[in-house]
Design a protein around this motif. Sequence first.
Motif, PDB file in Angstrom:
ATOM      1  N   GLU A  19       0.817  -1.221   0.000  1.00 24.67           N
ATOM      2  CA  GLU A  19       0.000   0.000   0.000  1.00 24.67           C
ATOM      3  C   GLU A  19       0.847   1.266   0.000  1.00 24.67           C
ATOM      4  O   GLU A  19       0.354   2.351  -0.294  1.00 24.67           O
ATOM      5  N   LEU A  20       2.108   1.101   0.399  1.00 25.55           N
ATOM      6  CA  LEU A  20       2.953   2.289   0.571  1.00 25.55           C
ATOM      7  C   LEU A  20       3.929   2.535  -0.589  1.00 25.55           C
ATOM      8  O   LEU A  20       4.574   3.566  -0.648  1.00 25.55           O
ATOM      9  N   TYR A  21       4.085   1.557  -1.481  1.00 27.94           N
ATOM     10  CA  TYR A  21       5.053   1.730  -2.559  1.00 27.94           C
ATOM     11  C   TYR A  21       4.644   2.873  -3.488  1.00 27.94           C
ATOM     12  O   TYR A  21       3.446   3.089  -3.732  1.00 27.94           O
ATOM     13  N   PRO A  22       5.653   3.561  -4.059  1.00 22.74           N
ATOM     14  CA  PRO A  22       5.327   4.618  -5.037  1.00 22.74           C
ATOM     15  C   PRO A  22       4.776   3.992  -6.328  1.00 22.74           C
ATOM     16  O   PRO A  22       5.030   2.820  -6.612  1.00 22.74           O
ATOM     17  N   LYS A  23       4.084   4.814  -7.114  1.00 22.46           N
ATOM     18  CA  LYS A  23       3.439   4.284  -8.329  1.00 22.46           C
ATOM     19  C   LYS A  23       4.391   4.230  -9.531  1.00 22.46           C
ATOM     20  O   LYS A  23       4.262   3.352 -10.381  1.00 22.46           O
ATOM     21  N   ASP A  24       5.363   5.168  -9.575  1.00 23.54           N
ATOM     22  CA  ASP A  24       6.278   5.245 -10.729  1.00 23.54           C
ATOM     23  C   ASP A  24       6.875   3.865 -11.031  1.00 23.54           C
ATOM     24  O   ASP A  24       7.488   3.239 -10.165  1.00 23.54           O
ATOM     25  N   GLU A  25       6.735   3.428 -12.275  1.00 26.28           N
ATOM     26  CA  GLU A  25       7.140   2.050 -12.584  1.00 26.28           C
ATOM     27  C   GLU A  25       8.649   1.828 -12.569  1.00 26.28           C
ATOM     28  O   GLU A  25       9.120   0.688 -12.534  1.00 26.28           O
ATOM     29  N   LEU A  26       9.423   2.912 -12.636  1.00 26.20           N
ATOM     30  CA  LEU A  26      10.881   2.756 -12.494  1.00 26.20           C
ATOM     31  C   LEU A  26      11.302   2.772 -11.021  1.00 26.20           C
ATOM     32  O   LEU A  26      12.301   2.179 -10.645  1.00 26.20           O
ATOM     33  N   ILE A  27      10.545   3.473 -10.223  1.00 29.73           N
ATOM     34  CA  ILE A  27      10.898   3.647  -8.813  1.00 29.73           C
ATOM     35  C   ILE A  27      10.376   2.491  -7.948  1.00 29.73           C
ATOM     36  O   ILE A  27      11.066   2.015  -7.034  1.00 29.73           O
TER      37      ILE A  27
END
Lengths: 460, 256
Positions: free
Chosen positions: B31-39
């Motif tokens: 739930e806490l991960y960033p959305k940017d697919e590289l990040i």
Amino acid sequence: MTVNRYTKMAYASADDMIFGNSPNPVKAGLDLEIGAGYTTPEVNYAPRPEAGETKEKLVKEYERITRDIMERMVQVGFPAVVLETEHVQQMTNNPTWGGEVANAQKAIMEDYHDEYGIKCALRHTPGDIREDRDYLQLRGEKYNTLMESFEEVASNGADLLSIETMGGKEVFDRAILRNDVPGMLFAIGCLGTMDMEYIWQDIAKVAKKNNVVAAGDTDCAQANTAMFIAGGLLDKNLAHTLAIIARAISAPRTLAAYEAGAVGPGKDCGYENTIVKSIAGVPIAQEGKSSTCAHSDVMGNLVMQCCDLWSNESVEYHGEFGGTTVQCWSESLAYDCALMNVSLQTGQSKNLRDMMVLSDKYRDPQGYILAYDNAYKVGEAIVKDSDDIYLRAKNAAVECVNLLENADPKLQMTRFEKNALADASEALAGLTDDSDKFLSDSLEQYKKEVKVFRPENYGL
Amino acid sequence: MTSLDLDPSEILERYNVKMEKAMTPDDAAAELYPKDELIRPIAESIYEGEEDDTVEGLKKAIDAGKDPIALIDDALMVGMGVVTKLYDEGIIFLPNVMMSADAMLDGIDYCKSQAKEPPVSKGKIVCHVAEGDVHDIGKSIVSALLRANGFDVVDLGRDVPVDEVIESVKKEKPMMVTGTALMTTTMYAFKAVNDRLLEAGIKVPFQCGGGAVNQDFVSTYELGVYGEEAADAPKMAEAILAGADLGKLKEQFHQH
């Protein structure tokens, strides 16, 4: 001295194990016999820090401590006592200091013994000074100083010789903080045992030469570190399932002292001692509910189950309402022992033992495994491959995991504890049974990962 | 048991079982991960403590045009933020934090190796074990937690002479000093450090804790702030960044 491995259990069944009795009782000091049908309080203390400024101050402090304890014992009518002096660093680093302290303490104990007939013995535990700032220095100049310290205290009045050795700790400290079970096995089971075999052959020689008792070791530096980090129920620093796996692995390590010539009683903070007693039949000291002056644990009653000496771990010497700390704690310990001894004399001892066990057995995975029935099973796993220090440590860990995976449902564990257990189980299942391969692989790995690890400390 | 058995529920409460969160750690992290697919893969690899995956993720992000130094804050610290949040909330254990910190430090080294300019840290902290004391597991935990929270740690090691602590503080000008000690006999070195710092006119907060150290003792010297748990160290550092002075720190962290 040679190393003689234990290949079978000292008891025919776990139920035979009881406090105050061991198959191989030990005579020590002034008319005391340990494990010969009664329990005895073992009082442990630390001088006030400022007392360590000079040898004279330190000797006086220990004289006060000793007189206080002996006086309280006779005032309240207790028949026996053991005093344990765990050295402050300056006493071991200056062997004559330790010798003078032992001499002064023993003189007071002899006076009380002569006057009142109280049975008593003096344990001295030099500090493991074998390290410098950057590295453990298990062998070399500091080792020689340590042996001189044993010689000094043994020739000056100490009846029981102990130490809390630190072999393997440099690798363990890294492993335990990373849930690294193979690393724990290498650190405690292999490196710790190698160090124990080396040092205890020499301590046993000193004891024999001075006609005193080589009394044993504890994996305080590793298994107790794990227990301490694991903490209470709400602490999140280490899964208690991992802490008890470290404890199970510590049993064959602590056993190595007896294989190298020690006869007991084992050291108080060795919570692995019930396992050790099941194999070696030696008397043991334990600490629990009456050592809350030093630390908290989750098995305060349970560990009393098979003790021969009952200890308070350590308390700084100062005043309390009830007297000095050593008087208060020695009295509490002695009342605990009186209760155990009454149960022995009235045929109620197994009931008392089992009540103490049941009050804590389901409190935590640690108490569950150290309950004498399960401890005995871990002991059986160890002697199965007793000639192989890696395999017997691995067996202990595997048996511990098996017991927890198939535990009585009354033992509740959190999901975290179960997950850590499952990870440990998987790590153990992936390990080789080939000791040489495990040792050489581990050596390579930890030489890279732990910069302060020096294989030559262990003759590797 | 042989002669007795009982239902322990009347004599025992397993508060940790009772209090356990419904959500699994992995779910909570997700739930806490960033959305940017590289990040996101970098943050996940930090949470999982997989160094190789962290470096792999960073390579991909840099190849795609991300700035290596910006990735320290935007990816590595974000992943570590997930870990420290879950640790603070009691959802994961310390070993997870240590393994994640290992991965993050490898990631920072990689980012530095790919950058032209050095990164700016949140602040520098000098850590040491008291003179005469060789027990350093507490200091190792404190250092790892501080690094995990983005602080630059100068780790002086164990059994550190008072002189060396003072020299290091003069040279590094840290925002905070930490000291750990296992034994009552060695913790007195903290007083000496305190006195020498004051003599030199340096009023830096000196966070002390470990084994036998307690708040009563630490309160006896001016710069001392007692840390009951290793996890208090980054909290104190953050409080200093937020403007807390010595008085405020003591008010917040001295609880007995």
